[in-house]
Motif scaffolding. Structure first.
Motif, short mmCIF file in Angstrom:
data_model
loop_
_atom_site.label_atom_id
_atom_site.label_comp_id
_atom_site.label_asym_id
_atom_site.label_seq_id
_atom_site.Cartn_x
_atom_site.Cartn_y
_atom_site.Cartn_z
N UNK A 60 0.82 -1.21 0.00
CA UNK A 60 0.00 0.00 0.00
C UNK A 60 0.86 1.27 0.00
N UNK A 61 1.98 1.27 0.70
CA UNK A 61 2.88 2.42 0.79
C UNK A 61 3.44 2.78 -0.59
N UNK A 62 3.77 1.76 -1.39
CA UNK A 62 4.29 1.97 -2.74
C UNK A 62 3.28 2.78 -3.57
N UNK A 63 2.02 2.35 -3.55
CA UNK A 63 1.00 3.02 -4.35
C UNK A 63 0.64 4.40 -3.79
N UNK A 64 0.68 4.55 -2.45
CA UNK A 64 0.43 5.87 -1.86
C UNK A 64 1.47 6.88 -2.32
N UNK A 65 2.76 6.45 -2.33
CA UNK A 65 3.83 7.33 -2.79
C UNK A 65 3.65 7.66 -4.28
N UNK A 66 3.27 6.66 -5.07
CA UNK A 66 3.04 6.88 -6.49
C UNK A 66 1.97 7.95 -6.68
N UNK A 67 0.83 7.80 -6.00
CA UNK A 67 -0.26 8.74 -6.16
C UNK A 67 0.08 10.12 -5.60
N UNK A 68 0.87 10.17 -4.54
CA UNK A 68 1.31 11.45 -3.99
C UNK A 68 2.17 12.19 -5.04
N UNK A 69 3.09 11.47 -5.68
CA UNK A 69 3.90 12.07 -6.73
C UNK A 69 3.03 12.54 -7.90
N UNK A 70 2.07 11.72 -8.26
CA UNK A 70 1.19 12.10 -9.38
C UNK A 70 0.39 13.36 -9.08
N UNK A 71 -0.11 13.48 -7.87
CA UNK A 71 -0.93 14.65 -7.55
C UNK A 71 -0.09 15.89 -7.29
N UNK A 72 1.14 15.71 -6.79
CA UNK A 72 2.00 16.87 -6.53
C UNK A 72 2.80 17.30 -7.76
N UNK A 73 3.40 16.33 -8.45
CA UNK A 73 4.31 16.63 -9.55
C UNK A 73 3.71 16.33 -10.92
N UNK A 74 2.56 15.70 -10.96
CA UNK A 74 1.86 15.34 -12.20
C UNK A 74 2.61 14.29 -13.03
N UNK A 75 3.53 13.58 -12.40
CA UNK A 75 4.18 12.46 -13.09
C UNK A 75 4.78 11.52 -12.05
N UNK A 76 5.01 10.30 -12.49
CA UNK A 76 5.69 9.30 -11.68
C UNK A 76 6.40 8.37 -12.65
N UNK A 77 7.58 7.89 -12.24
CA UNK A 77 8.25 6.86 -13.02
C UNK A 77 9.04 5.96 -12.09
N UNK A 78 9.11 4.71 -12.50
CA UNK A 78 9.85 3.74 -11.71
C UNK A 78 9.54 2.33 -12.20
N UNK A 79 10.10 1.36 -11.51
CA UNK A 79 9.89 -0.04 -11.87
C UNK A 79 8.64 -0.54 -11.16
N UNK A 80 7.82 -1.23 -11.91
CA UNK A 80 6.60 -1.82 -11.35
C UNK A 80 6.45 -3.24 -11.86
N UNK A 81 5.95 -4.10 -11.01
CA UNK A 81 5.68 -5.48 -11.40
C UNK A 81 4.21 -5.57 -11.77
N UNK A 82 3.94 -6.05 -12.97
CA UNK A 82 2.57 -6.22 -13.42
C UNK A 82 2.31 -7.68 -13.73
N UNK A 83 1.05 -8.04 -13.57
CA UNK A 83 0.61 -9.40 -13.87
C UNK A 83 0.23 -9.48 -15.34
N UNK A 84 0.77 -10.45 -16.01
CA UNK A 84 0.44 -10.68 -17.41
C UNK A 84 -0.82 -11.52 -17.50
N UNK A 85 -1.42 -11.56 -18.65
CA UNK A 85 -2.61 -12.37 -18.85
C UNK A 85 -2.32 -13.85 -18.58
N UNK A 86 -1.11 -14.28 -18.90
CA UNK A 86 -0.71 -15.67 -18.69
C UNK A 86 -0.58 -16.03 -17.21
N UNK A 87 -0.63 -15.00 -16.35
CA UNK A 87 -0.47 -15.23 -14.91
C UNK A 87 0.93 -14.93 -14.44
N UNK A 88 1.85 -14.83 -15.37
CA UNK A 88 3.22 -14.50 -15.00
C UNK A 88 3.35 -13.05 -14.55
N UNK A 89 4.47 -12.77 -13.92
CA UNK A 89 4.76 -11.42 -13.45
C UNK A 89 5.93 -10.89 -14.26
#
Length: 170
Positions: free
Chosen positions: A134-163
Motif C-alpha cells: 500500500x505504501x508503494x501506491x500511496x507514494x506513487x499517487x502522492x507524486x502524481x498529484x504533486x508533480x503530475x508524473x511518476x516513473x519507476x519499476x513496477x511489477x505487473x501481472x500478465x494475462x498468462x499469470x506470469x509477473x
C-alpha cells in the motif's frame, strides 16, 4: 494578398479563386491555406469567399473574410503526432482520472497478452501483481498529484499469470 499566400499554396488558391463564379457564391465557399502575416510568421487561414461582381470571364471582384485558424491547425497536428507516438513500439495505456482503461496500443497487447476488448473499461488494477504494498501506491499517487508524473519499476501481472517488471512512466 497573393504575395502573402505561402508559396506552396499560392498557385492552388489562385486557381480556385479564378474558377469561382457568381453562381457558386450562392453556396458557402471556403478555402484553407497558409499565409505569411505582416511579421513574417506562418498562419493558417480559413477564407470565406464569394464573387460580388463579374464583369466578364477574366474580371471579377471577390469578397473574403479571413479567419485565423492557426491554433486549430496546431491542435490537429499535435493530435496526429500523439496518434503516431501512441502506436510506437513502447507499450502504452490511456486511463481516465479514476484509473479506468480507455485505450491501449498494440505493443501493450503484445507485452501483457491482454487485448483491447479485455482491458478497455476495466481498472488498471487488472495488472496488479501483488508485489507492491500500500505504501508503494500511496507514494506513487502522492507524486502524481504533486508533480503530475511518476516513473519507476513496477511489477505487473500478465494475462498468462506470469509477473513482469516494467519501467513505467505516468
Amino acid at each position: 494578398w497573393e504575395e502573402h499566400i505561402h508559396p506552396l499554396d499560392r498557385q492552388k488558391i489562385i486557381e480556385k479563386c479564378e474558377n469561382l463564379s457568381p453562381e457558386s457564391s450562392n453556396a458557402p465557399n471556403f478555402l484553407e491555406y497558409r499565409m505569411m502575416n505582416i511579421k513574417g510568421e506562418l498562419v493558417y487561414i480559413r477564407d470565406y469567399i464569394s464573387v460580388i461582381e463579374a464583369k466578364n470571364e477574366n474580371s471579377k471582384s471577390l469578397r473574403g473574410i479571413f479567419v485565423d485558424i492557426t491554433a486549430e491547425k496546431m491542435k490537429e497536428e499535435q493530435l496526429k503526432l500523439a496518434a503516431i507516438a501512441f502506436e510506437a513500439s513502447e507499450a502504452m495505456v490511456i486511463t481516465d482520472s479514476k484509473g479506468i482503461i480507455v485505450k491501449i496500443n498494440k505493443a501493450f497487447s503484445h507485452v501483457t497478452g491482454y487485448s483491447a476488448k479485455e482491458c478497455v473499461g476495466n481498472n488498471v488494477s487488472l495488472l496488479k501483481s501483488g508485489n507492491h504494498d500500500k505504501v508503494f501506491f500511496e507514494k506513487m499517487w502522492r507524486d502524481l498529484t504533486k508533480r503530475f508524473h511518476w516513473q519507476g519499476v513496477i511489477s505487473d501481472k500478465l494475462k498468462s499469470g506470469g509477473i513482469h517488471e516494467f519501467w513505467l512512466a505516468i
